[in-house]
Design a protein around this motif. Structure first.
Motif, PDB file in Angstrom:
ATOM      1  N   HIS A 151      46.393  28.889  40.344  1.00  0.00           N
ATOM      2  CA  HIS A 151      46.613  30.278  40.747  1.00  0.00           C
ATOM      3  C   HIS A 151      47.089  31.108  39.564  1.00  0.00           C
ATOM      4  O   HIS A 151      48.192  30.889  39.041  1.00  0.00           O
ATOM      5  CB  HIS A 151      47.646  30.363  41.874  1.00  0.00           C
ATOM      6  N   HIS A 163      43.902  36.456  42.760  1.00  0.00           N
ATOM      7  CA  HIS A 163      43.700  35.145  42.130  1.00  0.00           C
ATOM      8  C   HIS A 163      42.449  35.386  41.291  1.00  0.00           C
ATOM      9  O   HIS A 163      41.377  35.695  41.856  1.00  0.00           O
ATOM     10  CB  HIS A 163      43.478  34.071  43.202  1.00  0.00           C
ATOM     11  N   CYS A 190      47.789  32.496  48.997  1.00  0.00           N
ATOM     12  CA  CYS A 190      46.580  33.100  48.451  1.00  0.00           C
ATOM     13  C   CYS A 190      45.308  32.488  49.081  1.00  0.00           C
ATOM     14  O   CYS A 190      45.174  31.276  49.185  1.00  0.00           O
ATOM     15  CB  CYS A 190      46.597  32.870  46.937  1.00  0.00           C
ATOM     16  N   PHE A 244      42.259  32.283  47.982  1.00  0.00           N
ATOM     17  CA  PHE A 244      41.442  31.437  47.112  1.00  0.00           C
ATOM     18  C   PHE A 244      42.123  30.099  46.842  1.00  0.00           C
ATOM     19  O   PHE A 244      41.432  29.081  46.697  1.00  0.00           O
ATOM     20  CB  PHE A 244      41.088  32.175  45.818  1.00  0.00           C
ATOM     21  N   CYS A 245      43.451  30.068  46.818  1.00  0.00           N
ATOM     22  CA  CYS A 245      44.142  28.778  46.737  1.00  0.00           C
ATOM     23  C   CYS A 245      43.853  27.945  47.987  1.00  0.00           C
ATOM     24  O   CYS A 245      43.689  26.724  47.904  1.00  0.00           O
ATOM     25  CB  CYS A 245      45.645  28.987  46.576  1.00  0.00           C
TER      26      CYS A 245
HETATM   27 ZN    ZN Z   1      45.543  31.643  44.402  1.00  0.00          ZN
END
Ligand code: ZN
Ligand code: AMP
Length: 114
Positions: free
Chosen positions: A46, A98, A4, A6-7
């Motif tokens: 997440h 996310h 992901c 954003f992770c």
């Molecule tokens: Zn994420």
């Protein structure tokens, strides 16, 4: 390992213009702003959509709103205000899975949104 995007920002594997961080929450400028102020607030954990929020995650989602107000103040939005909006699933425009809240302000905002 989470793929992901954003992770990856949380782990600092890709750059972001971070404006707030604590143990649970990260806030950073949207890469494609739709207003003079456009910041994304995310839980560091997440969680893909609102439908995936576990009972133990709930306090973070309350805290995000208080953090949004703090960030909005720092961005000079205390007088005019701001919008905090989150899209859930493709039908509502969610592209990144996310959970993220868009903090938008600095221009006139119409309602209802498109
Ligand atoms: Zn994420
Ligand atoms: P949504 O359509 O609600 O899923 O919003 C996703 C948002 O993430 C969009 O406003 C994008 O401009 C933003 N975005 C995507 N990748 C990045 C990134 N690497 N850094 C900052 N914002 C991003």
């Amino acid at each position: 390992m989470q793929e992901c995007i954003f992770c990856k920002i949380v782990r600092r594997e890709i750059p972001a213009d971070v404006v707030y961080e604590d143990d649970d929450i990260l806030a950073f400028k949207d890469i494609n702003p739709v207003a003079p102020v456009h910041i994304l607030l995310i839980p560091k954990k997440h969680v893909a959509t609102f439908f995936d929020i576990a009972a133990e995650d709930q306090p973070v989602f309350g805290k995000i709103q208080a953090v949004a107000a703090q960030v909005a103040k720092e961005q000079g939005l205390e007088e005019k205000g701001f919008r905090l909006v989150a899209n859930c699933l493709e039908g509502a425009g969610q592209v990144v899975f996310h959970i993220h809240y868009h903090l938008v302000g600095g221009r006139e905002l119409t309602w209802p949104p498109g």
